[in-house]
Design a protein around this motif. Sequence first.
Motif, PDB file in Angstrom:
ATOM      1  N   ARG B 150       0.800  -1.237   0.000  1.00  0.00           N
ATOM      2  CA  ARG B 150       0.000   0.000   0.000  1.00  0.00           C
ATOM      3  C   ARG B 150       0.830   1.285   0.000  1.00  0.00           C
ATOM      4  O   ARG B 150       0.307   2.348   0.313  1.00  0.00           O
ATOM      5  CB  ARG B 150      -0.976   0.036   1.194  1.00  0.00           C
ATOM      6  N   TYR B 151       2.106   1.142  -0.317  1.00  0.00           N
ATOM      7  CA  TYR B 151       2.915   2.361  -0.358  1.00  0.00           C
ATOM      8  C   TYR B 151       2.432   3.263  -1.494  1.00  0.00           C
ATOM      9  O   TYR B 151       2.434   4.487  -1.378  1.00  0.00           O
ATOM     10  CB  TYR B 151       4.388   1.979  -0.540  1.00  0.00           C
ATOM     11  N   MET B 153      -0.548   3.650  -2.496  1.00  0.00           N
ATOM     12  CA  MET B 153      -1.748   4.386  -2.085  1.00  0.00           C
ATOM     13  C   MET B 153      -1.367   5.597  -1.251  1.00  0.00           C
ATOM     14  O   MET B 153      -2.016   6.641  -1.294  1.00  0.00           O
ATOM     15  CB  MET B 153      -2.677   3.478  -1.285  1.00  0.00           C
ATOM     16  N   MET B 154      -0.305   5.434  -0.456  1.00  0.00           N
ATOM     17  CA  MET B 154       0.167   6.561   0.339  1.00  0.00           C
ATOM     18  C   MET B 154       0.717   7.650  -0.579  1.00  0.00           C
ATOM     19  O   MET B 154       0.661   8.834  -0.263  1.00  0.00           O
ATOM     20  CB  MET B 154       1.289   6.114   1.280  1.00  0.00           C
ATOM     21  N   ALA B 155       1.282   7.234  -1.691  1.00  0.00           N
ATOM     22  CA  ALA B 155       1.978   8.188  -2.554  1.00  0.00           C
ATOM     23  C   ALA B 155       1.051   8.892  -3.533  1.00  0.00           C
ATOM     24  O   ALA B 155       1.393   9.951  -4.037  1.00  0.00           O
ATOM     25  CB  ALA B 155       3.086   7.469  -3.324  1.00  0.00           C
ATOM     26  N   CYS B 156      -0.099   8.293  -3.832  1.00  0.00           N
ATOM     27  CA  CYS B 156      -0.954   8.857  -4.879  1.00  0.00           C
ATOM     28  C   CYS B 156      -1.650  10.123  -4.385  1.00  0.00           C
ATOM     29  O   CYS B 156      -2.352  10.104  -3.390  1.00  0.00           O
ATOM     30  CB  CYS B 156      -2.003   7.852  -5.316  1.00  0.00           C
TER      31      CYS B 156
END
Lengths: 401, 251
Positions: B150-151, B153-156
């Motif tokens: 889920r990295y 998702m954190m970055a988007c």
Amino acid sequence: MKKANFVEIEGRSAGYLALLGFLGIFILAALGSSFYMEHNGHHVTGMTNQIVWGMPHVFAVFLIVAASGALNIASISSVFNKTAYKPLARLSGLLAISLLLGGLMVLVLDLGRPDRLIIAMTRYNFRSIFAWNMILYNGFFLIVGIYLWTMMQRSLNKYTHYAGFAAFIWRLTLTTGTGSIFGFLVARQAYDSAIMAPMFVIMSFSFGLAIFLLVLLAAYNWTHRPLGDVIFNTLKNLLGVFVAAVLYFVIVQHLTNIYMAKDSGVEAFILLNGGIYTKLFWIGQILLGSLVPLALLYHPTWGKSRTLVGVAAMLVIIGGMAQMYVIIIGGQAYPLSLFPGMEVQSSFFDGVVNHYAPSLSEIMLGLGGMATAMITVVLAIKILRFLPESLADEVVDPQHS
Amino acid sequence: MSHIESSKNAALTRRKFLGSAMATTAGLTIAPGVLLFRAAQAKPAAQAVTSKVRWGLLIDNTKCSTGCDDCVTACKTVHKLEGHNRPETDVQWIRKLTVTDKQTGHVMSLPMMCQHCGNPPCVDVCPTGASFKRADGIVLVDRHICIGCRYCMMACPYKARSFEHEVVHDQSVSAPRGKGTVESCTLCVYRVDHGKIPACVEACNEAKHGAMLFGDLNDPESEISKRLTKYGGKEIRADLGLNTGVRYQGI
Ligand code: SF4
């Protein structure tokens, strides 16, 4: 100075076995929780498409950061040649490896597909700081392992300095890397700050030493080995310095964010109107995690009490967890800004403060990681010679050397 | 609340009326346009994906209707994105945003999905390389390699990605999905590869809104390029310098 005499602990007492059993229960609960989460899918946790990193990440990042800090004592002894710390170097290295193990266990068991760990280990996207971290973590085990070996095998002692130096550089890089995981998230206002990485390094010093101090107090108390005031006071004072340094960084972090107008929304959220995050920040991180420990450590009489210093170390850990929670969860709870200055609504929780309540399974997984770290230490000091028989003043006092 | 509702309805009926009144003309203009477009852009399935094209979308907010979510429904239908009545964990590949300017009270409605960035942060952060950008600009997740960290998702910046929180039943063959991995808008890559347009665009056209235009940003002769040249098109969060493949008009 007498030479420190390293001896395995006996490890046969009822207390020792009870401790193993106690930690074992937590580890089993963590494995069970992970299975439950993987089997049903993450919807059984408190994590959502809004709060994508939850309690497991709070624990995991805390442990990984603390791991690097736990190595501090060894670094001070081998890199900066402070002989007073030498008898503690082995425990310091062991604790560093154990904490990293616990942290990584939590991180991996929380993955959507932990069964694909092998993919994570074999396919690297070198643009990703996360991939670099995996290399840093694996390297950390290797380098600290070699470092410990040079300390424990007499014929290799002459290399300890070099191994210690390598480990020192490596761990600074590792914590910078961990901090950068957040620093790279330009989209998230709460993280978009260059101070994140150095702040993580200082945090690691503080959390790692707090855990080290507690483990040391427990180990010497429970095995009835002498622990003199010299070593105790040195560590206590060092902890005070680190706690103050973290506090300083936190103040700078928030002041710079307030200064940059675009981040003032998320700052107000954390500092003033963020509900649970504001409370955790002021009460957990600042009061319990920083001010109270500082008072306990530097107070002329309280600072002499091992119990109170132990309490202070415990509070530093609790405050550290609160800080991680505020950074990781609070940073996600605050909505992304798609149209700065406008109000955004959708069926996907745009523009609203996201809700998160950690589930029991997430908490158990995190605690299991801590238990894994501890059980590794408890078993290792029985099998190998990590702990000096005595840390009484005449053994460690540099005046005698 | 009620007057907002009624003004929404009023806007809707007005739009419906305009829509049906223009149906004939729209039918004439859209149909040849679509045909032309298909003839020009169909790519034989055997042909490799090439960086000569860059697929993109142009969304005209002035045509996007506030109450309408035909694009969202179409996406859910073709990809079989079933919900579990758990809005916090159910996946969404495309969603409608209502954006209100607090100062003027002006309200916009627009679809939001993966913006198919030229410099996608999700691809940069993905540890395994599961997040990748195809040569033609479509940003995808390789579900066989995604470890579910889920990295991305954190970055988007656009909240475009969803984590599959539950066991997936009854998948669409052309959009494989799986519990524990991350997914997002694929720009209907399997349709595009067969010379069709994304389902959301098709639905928007069918509903006679014509608020979405799909095409090749690299081809100066494509309708999307012409429209962009003539009217311009903004990126959302242009400050991040991501060079998105999805552009908006009227924001
Ligand atoms: S969740 Fe999957 S696609 Fe996203 S960063 Fe992790 S491995 Fe890559």
